[in-house]
Design an enzyme around this catalytic site. Structure first.
Site, PDB file in Angstrom:
ATOM      1  N   CYS A 130       0.808  -1.229   0.000  1.00 34.52           N
ATOM      2  CA  CYS A 130       0.000   0.000   0.000  1.00 34.52           C
ATOM      3  C   CYS A 130       0.841   1.279   0.000  1.00 34.52           C
ATOM      4  O   CYS A 130       0.543   2.224  -0.733  1.00 34.52           O
ATOM      5  CB  CYS A 130      -0.959  -0.001   1.182  1.00 34.52           C
ATOM      6  SG  CYS A 130      -0.280  -0.726   2.672  1.00 34.52           S
ATOM      7  N   HIS A 242      -2.905   6.316   4.421  1.00 31.77           N
ATOM      8  CA  HIS A 242      -1.459   6.359   4.701  1.00 31.77           C
ATOM      9  C   HIS A 242      -0.918   7.716   4.215  1.00 31.77           C
ATOM     10  O   HIS A 242      -1.273   8.179   3.120  1.00 31.77           O
ATOM     11  CB  HIS A 242      -0.724   5.270   3.917  1.00 31.77           C
ATOM     12  CG  HIS A 242      -0.922   3.877   4.435  1.00 31.77           C
ATOM     13  ND1 HIS A 242      -1.661   3.569   5.553  1.00 31.77           N
ATOM     14  CD2 HIS A 242      -0.425   2.694   3.970  1.00 31.77           C
ATOM     15  CE1 HIS A 242      -1.625   2.253   5.753  1.00 31.77           C
ATOM     16  NE2 HIS A 242      -0.894   1.707   4.807  1.00 31.77           N
TER      17      HIS A 242
HETATM   18  N1  LIG Z   1      -4.964  -3.375   4.472  1.00 36.19           N
HETATM   19  C1  LIG Z   1      -4.170  -2.814   3.566  1.00 36.19           C
HETATM   20  O1  LIG Z   1      -3.945  -1.588   3.515  1.00 36.19           O
HETATM   21  C2  LIG Z   1      -3.522  -3.660   2.558  1.00 36.19           C
HETATM   22  C3  LIG Z   1      -2.877  -3.049   1.508  1.00 36.19           C
HETATM   23  C4  LIG Z   1      -2.233  -3.818   0.552  1.00 36.19           C
HETATM   24  C5  LIG Z   1      -2.275  -5.183   0.666  1.00 36.19           C
HETATM   25  N2  LIG Z   1      -2.922  -5.772   1.706  1.00 36.19           N
HETATM   26  C6  LIG Z   1      -2.927  -7.223   1.751  1.00 36.19           C
HETATM   27  O2  LIG Z   1      -4.240  -7.712   1.564  1.00 36.19           O
HETATM   28  C7  LIG Z   1      -4.416  -8.912   2.297  1.00 36.19           C
HETATM   29  C8  LIG Z   1      -5.645  -8.828   3.201  1.00 36.19           C
HETATM   30  O3  LIG Z   1      -5.536  -7.701   4.059  1.00 36.19           O
HETATM   31  P1  LIG Z   1      -6.758  -7.210   4.945  1.00 36.19           P
HETATM   32  O4  LIG Z   1      -6.330  -5.908   5.483  1.00 36.19           O
HETATM   33  O5  LIG Z   1      -8.047  -7.286   4.193  1.00 36.19           O
HETATM   34  O6  LIG Z   1      -6.786  -8.337   6.124  1.00 36.19           O
HETATM   35  P2  LIG Z   1      -7.991  -8.758   7.085  1.00 36.19           P
HETATM   36  O7  LIG Z   1      -8.947  -7.637   7.279  1.00 36.19           O
HETATM   37  O8  LIG Z   1      -7.345  -9.352   8.274  1.00 36.19           O
HETATM   38  O9  LIG Z   1      -8.755  -9.919   6.265  1.00 36.19           O
HETATM   39  C9  LIG Z   1      -8.155 -11.171   5.979  1.00 36.19           C
HETATM   40  C10 LIG Z   1      -9.067 -11.975   5.073  1.00 36.19           C
HETATM   41  O10 LIG Z   1      -8.404 -13.184   4.710  1.00 36.19           O
HETATM   42  C11 LIG Z   1      -9.268 -14.285   4.960  1.00 36.19           C
HETATM   43  N3  LIG Z   1      -8.516 -15.488   5.293  1.00 36.19           N
HETATM   44  C12 LIG Z   1      -7.641 -15.667   6.303  1.00 36.19           C
HETATM   45  N4  LIG Z   1      -7.175 -16.939   6.301  1.00 36.19           N
HETATM   46  C13 LIG Z   1      -7.781 -17.574   5.265  1.00 36.19           C
HETATM   47  C14 LIG Z   1      -7.709 -18.893   4.731  1.00 36.19           C
HETATM   48  N5  LIG Z   1      -6.930 -19.835   5.281  1.00 36.19           N
HETATM   49  N6  LIG Z   1      -8.454 -19.186   3.631  1.00 36.19           N
HETATM   50  C15 LIG Z   1      -9.243 -18.256   3.080  1.00 36.19           C
HETATM   51  N7  LIG Z   1      -9.358 -16.981   3.543  1.00 36.19           N
HETATM   52  C16 LIG Z   1      -8.626 -16.645   4.612  1.00 36.19           C
HETATM   53  C17 LIG Z   1     -10.094 -13.827   6.137  1.00 36.19           C
HETATM   54  O11 LIG Z   1     -11.257 -14.628   6.223  1.00 36.19           O
HETATM   55  P3  LIG Z   1     -11.955 -15.008   7.616  1.00 36.19           P
HETATM   56  O12 LIG Z   1     -12.959 -13.901   7.888  1.00 36.19           O
HETATM   57  O13 LIG Z   1     -12.620 -16.305   7.301  1.00 36.19           O
HETATM   58  O14 LIG Z   1     -10.891 -15.102   8.656  1.00 36.19           O
HETATM   59  C18 LIG Z   1     -10.392 -12.385   5.733  1.00 36.19           C
HETATM   60  O15 LIG Z   1     -11.422 -12.350   4.769  1.00 36.19           O
HETATM   61  C19 LIG Z   1      -3.093  -9.139   3.029  1.00 36.19           C
HETATM   62  O16 LIG Z   1      -2.298  -9.954   2.189  1.00 36.19           O
HETATM   63  C20 LIG Z   1      -2.498  -7.782   3.094  1.00 36.19           C
HETATM   64  O17 LIG Z   1      -1.098  -7.804   3.208  1.00 36.19           O
HETATM   65  C21 LIG Z   1      -3.564  -5.044   2.646  1.00 36.19           C
END
Ligand SMILES: NC(=O)c1ccc[n+]([C@@H]2O[C@H](COP(=O)([O-])OP(=O)(O)OC[C@H]3O[C@@H](n4cnc5c(N)ncnc54)[C@H](OP(=O)(O)O)[C@@H]3O)[C@@H](O)[C@H]2O)c1
Length: 344
Positions: A130, A242
């Site tokens: 990000c 950010h």
């Molecule tokens: N937040 C940011 O600013 C940002 C920016 C760039 C990239 N990212 C990337 O995007 C990704 C997600 O970030 P987020 O902020 O959305 O995280 P988050 O809010 O913690 O959400 C994680 C998601 O992944 C799912 N998940 C976890 N374990 C799983 C599994 N074994 N099989 C299938 N689904 C699973 C979770 O489902 P459950 O509800 O079932 O647990 C939930 O839907 C990460 O790789 C992060 O590095 C985030």
């Protein structure tokens, strides 16, 4: 022409934003499938005025799905993206699992759209970190004009960058401070409420953190390997958005006014730069917006051809979900993907 799209991590911060953005931009979908872990199976997420039942990733067959947007972290992506790609479904991955793989293009459509054609090697396209995404959107037009030599950046990253647990921790700790309750630290390494933490991701041997290293490696991969960049990444008690304080040294002369003019016209950029009280953007105002906002553009007289500026964007949108949907749009615009199922 419309596409069957699966969102992995649909219950997460980025996944939910992904569903909003697909709907807002009228992305041509024949069907949207919401996937997450078994924990969330049967729960519901919104897609426009519809409700989607969440299904379990490990029970889903991707053979008739055209595009899979992965947003479930690096480990899930490492296990699943290659298998999904092999089923002929193009994976757009938000994690860092494949960003540095030479056979996987790392794409910000405003910056390096032509690199997308490499995706056929693994059927995977990586979305950048990000903090890098918003940085390169602003650096690209300046690099084209005056050739960037070196960048020094300090980030002020919101807690939503650490997922929904990060947002919950800021909320819970803030409330605990107000009611004089015990403040528990779980997700972050120190208390984040009313504090700042100069540490994101793991420490590396040279003293930098992985988040800082990602900004270097990804800027080089997408923009120019010759650019030198050094970063300090800091978590701040902001929910969304950010911010970055950026100092740039160029090979050729460039004035603040020239930079302002070029950034005003640049795709994805919005200049908000009045030299008066409030004449700049803050993360609060960037939340829910698509643009990368640039403020406080000024000449740095301590180096040759130097500029300083303040760059802010919604990390869940340009930093993740919006960029991923723009990558999917680029595939369609360039005729690089066809729906597996023809419309009846
Ligand atoms: N937040 C940011 O600013 C940002 C920016 C760039 C990239 N990212 C990337 O995007 C990704 C997600 O970030 P987020 O902020 O959305 O995280 P988050 O809010 O913690 O959400 C994680 C998601 O992944 C799912 N998940 C976890 N374990 C799983 C599994 N074994 N099989 C299938 N689904 C699973 C979770 O489902 P459950 O509800 O079932 O647990 C939930 O839907 C990460 O790789 C992060 O590095 C985030």
């Amino acid at each position: 022409m419309s596409f069957k799209v699966a969102i992995v991590g649909a219950t997460g911060n980025v996944g939910r934003e992904m569903l909003n953005i697909l709907e807002e931009r009228g992305f041509p979908v024949s069907e949207v499938v919401a996937l997450a872990s078994r924990r969330s199976q049967g729960t519901e997420v919104s897609f426009g005025d519809r409700t989607l039942k969440v299904r379990a990733l490990d029970q889903y067959d991707f053979s008739d799905t055209d595009i899979c947007i992965m947003s479930a972290g690096g480990n899930v992506s490492k296990e699943w993206s290659p298998k999904i790609g092999k089923q002929g479904c193009v994976v757009i991955d938000n994690s860092s699992a494949f960003r540095y793989d030479q056979d996987v293009p790392l794409i910000v459509p405003e910056v390096n759209p032509d690199a997308i054609s490499l995706f056929t090697r693994k059927n995977i396209i990586a979305n950048p970190n990000c903090s890098t995404a918003q940085l390169v959107v602003a650096l690209k037009p300046l690099h084209d004009l005056a050739t960037i030599k070196r960048v020094v950046v300090a980030t002020y990253q919101s807690v939503s960058g650490a997922g929904k647990e990060g947002m919950d921790e800021l909320f819970t700790q803030t409330r605990a401070v107000f009611v004089a309750d015990q403040v528990d630290v779980k997700k972050f390494t120190k208390r984040i409420a009313f504090n700042v933490i100069p540490h994101i991701d793991v420490f590396l041997d040279d003293g930098f953190t992985k988040e800082e290293w990602k900004m270097v490696a990804e800027t080089k991969k997408m923009l120019d390997p010759k650019i030198m960049l050094t970063a300090t990444c800091v978590r701040v008690p902001v929910f969304i958005g950010h911010s970055e304080a950026v100092n740039i040294e160029f090979e050729k002369p460039i004035t603040a006014e020239e930079a302002r003019e070029i950034l005003r016209e640049a795709p994805g950029c919005q200049v908000l730069d009045k030299r008066e009280d409030g004449g700049y953007i803050t993360p609060l105002e960037s939340a829910g917006e698509d643009a990368t906002f640039i403020s406080r553009i000024r000449e740095d007289s301590t180096v040759d051809n130097g500029l300083s500026m303040w760059i802010v964007s919604d990390n869940l949108r340009k930093g993740a979900a919006l960029n991923a949907v723009q990558i999917a749009e680029l595939l369609i615009e360039r005729g690089l993907i066809q729906p597996k199922k023809k419309a009846a």
